[in-house]
Motif scaffolding. Structure first.
Motif, short mmCIF file in Angstrom:
data_model
loop_
_atom_site.label_atom_id
_atom_site.label_comp_id
_atom_site.label_asym_id
_atom_site.label_seq_id
_atom_site.Cartn_x
_atom_site.Cartn_y
_atom_site.Cartn_z
N ALA A 172 39.96 17.92 12.43
CA ALA A 172 40.64 16.80 11.78
C ALA A 172 40.87 15.66 12.76
O ALA A 172 40.60 14.49 12.46
CB ALA A 172 41.97 17.27 11.17
N ILE A 173 41.35 16.00 13.94
CA ILE A 173 41.65 14.97 14.94
C ILE A 173 40.36 14.33 15.44
O ILE A 173 40.25 13.11 15.55
CB ILE A 173 42.45 15.59 16.11
N GLY A 174 39.35 15.16 15.71
CA GLY A 174 38.08 14.64 16.21
C GLY A 174 37.37 13.76 15.20
O GLY A 174 36.85 12.69 15.55
N LEU A 175 37.36 14.19 13.93
CA LEU A 175 36.70 13.40 12.89
C LEU A 175 37.45 12.09 12.66
O LEU A 175 36.83 11.05 12.43
CB LEU A 175 36.62 14.20 11.58
N ALA A 176 38.77 12.14 12.72
CA ALA A 176 39.56 10.90 12.56
C ALA A 176 39.17 9.91 13.65
O ALA A 176 38.90 8.73 13.37
CB ALA A 176 41.06 11.21 12.63
N ARG A 177 39.11 10.37 14.86
CA ARG A 177 38.76 9.49 15.98
C ARG A 177 37.32 8.99 15.86
O ARG A 177 37.03 7.81 16.12
CB ARG A 177 38.98 10.21 17.31
N ALA A 178 36.41 9.89 15.46
CA ALA A 178 35.00 9.51 15.31
C ALA A 178 34.83 8.45 14.22
O ALA A 178 33.86 7.68 14.23
CB ALA A 178 34.16 10.74 14.99
N SER A 179 35.79 8.39 13.27
CA SER A 179 35.72 7.38 12.20
C SER A 179 36.58 6.16 12.53
O SER A 179 36.84 5.34 11.65
CB SER A 179 36.18 8.00 10.87
N GLY A 180 37.03 6.05 13.76
CA GLY A 180 37.79 4.88 14.18
C GLY A 180 39.27 4.96 13.86
O GLY A 180 39.99 3.95 13.94
N GLY A 181 39.74 6.15 13.51
CA GLY A 181 41.14 6.29 13.12
C GLY A 181 42.00 6.94 14.19
O GLY A 181 41.52 7.29 15.28
N VAL A 182 43.27 7.11 13.86
CA VAL A 182 44.20 7.84 14.72
C VAL A 182 44.88 8.90 13.87
O VAL A 182 45.03 8.76 12.67
CB VAL A 182 45.28 6.93 15.35
N ALA A 183 45.29 9.99 14.53
CA ALA A 183 45.88 11.12 13.81
C ALA A 183 47.28 11.41 14.34
O ALA A 183 47.58 11.23 15.51
CB ALA A 183 45.00 12.36 13.97
N ALA A 184 48.13 11.89 13.42
CA ALA A 184 49.48 12.32 13.80
C ALA A 184 49.79 13.63 13.08
O ALA A 184 49.28 13.88 11.99
CB ALA A 184 50.51 11.26 13.41
N LEU A 185 50.62 14.44 13.69
CA LEU A 185 51.08 15.68 13.05
C LEU A 185 52.17 15.31 12.04
O LEU A 185 53.21 14.76 12.42
CB LEU A 185 51.62 16.65 14.10
N ALA A 186 51.92 15.61 10.75
CA ALA A 186 52.89 15.30 9.70
C ALA A 186 54.01 16.34 9.69
O ALA A 186 53.80 17.49 10.08
CB ALA A 186 52.20 15.28 8.34
N HIS A 187 55.19 15.92 9.24
CA HIS A 187 56.36 16.81 9.08
C HIS A 187 56.25 18.07 9.95
O HIS A 187 56.04 19.19 9.42
CB HIS A 187 56.61 17.15 7.61
N PRO A 188 56.40 17.92 11.27
CA PRO A 188 56.13 19.03 12.21
C PRO A 188 56.95 20.29 11.96
O PRO A 188 56.51 21.39 12.32
CB PRO A 188 56.51 18.43 13.58
N LEU A 189 58.11 20.16 11.30
CA LEU A 189 58.93 21.35 11.09
C LEU A 189 58.31 22.29 10.05
O LEU A 189 58.69 23.45 9.95
CB LEU A 189 60.36 20.96 10.68
N SER A 190 57.30 21.79 9.29
CA SER A 190 56.61 22.65 8.32
C SER A 190 55.77 23.72 9.00
O SER A 190 55.30 24.65 8.34
CB SER A 190 55.68 21.81 7.43
N LEU A 191 55.52 23.59 10.30
CA LEU A 191 54.74 24.60 11.00
C LEU A 191 55.47 25.94 11.07
O LEU A 191 54.85 26.98 11.33
CB LEU A 191 54.39 24.12 12.43
N GLY A 192 56.77 25.90 10.84
CA GLY A 192 57.54 27.14 10.84
C GLY A 192 57.74 27.73 12.22
O GLY A 192 57.82 28.95 12.35
N LEU A 193 57.81 26.88 13.23
CA LEU A 193 57.95 27.35 14.62
C LEU A 193 59.32 26.99 15.18
O LEU A 193 59.92 25.99 14.78
CB LEU A 193 56.86 26.70 15.49
N ASP A 194 59.78 27.78 16.15
CA ASP A 194 61.01 27.39 16.84
C ASP A 194 60.66 26.27 17.84
O ASP A 194 59.48 26.05 18.13
CB ASP A 194 61.67 28.59 17.52
N PRO A 195 61.66 25.54 18.33
CA PRO A 195 61.36 24.36 19.15
C PRO A 195 60.42 24.61 20.34
O PRO A 195 59.48 23.83 20.53
CB PRO A 195 62.74 23.87 19.59
N PRO A 196 60.59 25.69 21.11
CA PRO A 196 59.66 25.88 22.24
C PRO A 196 58.22 26.12 21.77
O PRO A 196 57.28 25.59 22.37
CB PRO A 196 60.20 27.13 22.95
#
Ligand code: AMP
Ligand code: ZN
Ligand code: FE
Ligand code: FE
Length: 279
Positions: A174-198
């Motif tokens: 996703a990140i590579g294709l976004a960049r290859a198409s001239g775009g930039v990528a960001a991680l959306a709503h990071p707390l949805s990953l279900g991970l503790d802060p570390p």
């Protein structure tokens, strides 16, 4: 003020694309991004209306990724226009895979005795792509569940009986294709990953290594302390702390364009910083 995360009827929002800049203008936004899941074909109508209103329409989309984590990973992409290109071509494949998933989803719902057919799902979605929120809305309307959230908690969420997997990209793709198409990528709503802060910090470090540009920190549904922690995390990894409402119209009625639950305020400078990261 700006809003970098909104959805229209082309994915699982309830407003036509051209309504998004109208809502943004009314909220006092200088710029708004339309970020439908897997689709760029609402951008033209939204941009035309935005031009009439003197609002900047930032072209975008949101992509579901599989990172083998407990929760779900969504990546927001900006500055990729509708048409042909590396990311654009991949999105076409994702849409086909989604349609195949929806056939299986309808079969699963029938097997579970739930009163939702593929035809009803398609009618609910209109010109948009069918997603689980459309199924949830039908289940609410038919009185099977009391709320959209209950529909996910009991039936549609990951690990629940009516959950059917859909094709997802690896984060690097996703990140590579976004960049290859001239775009930039960001991680959306990071707390949805279900991970503790570390653990989240570790994943964000890996994504930054892959070329991630931003971390969605000022998110419509996050509390002030959560936003603050994510802004600090973005700074630690040299990422732009982005923000947006994740407006979906009636599918997420607590969120408004620009202001989220009323307390959202994303600075214009965030968009300038992202633009500075674009290829
Ligand atoms: P789909 O793309 O059809 O798999 O649907 C994904 C969308 O469903 C997400 O963008 C969310 O809006 C919604 N969704 C997914 N999981 C949940 C959940 N556990 N609770 C509420 N909404 C969810
Ligand atoms: Zn959505
Ligand atoms: Fe999302
Ligand atoms: Fe979203």
């Amino acid at each position: 003020m700006i809003d970098l995360h909104t959805h229209s009827v082309l994915s699982d929002g309830s407003d036509p694309p051209e309504r998004i800049p109208e809502l943004a203008a009314a909220a006092g936004c200088r710029a708004v991004a339309l970020t439908d899941h897997d689709r760029l074909d609402g951008l033209a109508a939204a941009a035309a209306r935005a031009g009439e209103l003197g609002v900047e329409l930032v072209p975008g989309c949101e992509i579901s990724c599989d990172a083998g984590l407990p929760g779900s990973m969504h990546v927001l992409v900006w500055f990729v226009a509708d048409g042909e290109g590396p990311l654009q071509d991949e999105l076409a494949g994702l849409l086909r895979a989604r349609e195949e998933r929806n056939v299986l989803l309808a079969e699963r719902l029938a097997a579970l005795g739930l009163p939702v057919t593929l035809a009803e799902m398609e009618e609910e979605a209109g010109e948009g792509s069918v997603g689980r929120p459309h199924v949830a809305a039908i289940l609410v309307r038919k009185g099977v569940v009391g709320s959209m959230q209950e529909a996910f908690d009991v039936w549609l969420g990951q690990g629940r009986p009516a959950y059917v997997e859909k094709r997802r990209l690896a984060p690097a793709e996703a990140i590579g294709l976004a960049r290859a198409s001239g775009g930039v990528a960001a991680l959306a709503h990071p707390l949805s990953l279900g991970l503790d802060p570390p653990a989240l910090d570790g994943v964000v470090a890996e994504l930054a290594e892959l070329g991630l540009a931003g971390l969605e920190s000022v998110y419509g549904r996050y509390a002030p302390d959560e936003r603050g922690a994510l802004v600090a995390m973005a700074e630690r990894h040299g990422l732009v702390a982005t923000g947006g409402s994740d407006y979906h119209g009636t599918y997420k009625p607590d969120l408004a364009v620009g202001v989220g639950q009323g307390d959202l305020m994303v600075d214009d400078a965030v968009l300038d910083a992202l633009r500075g990261r674009a290829a």
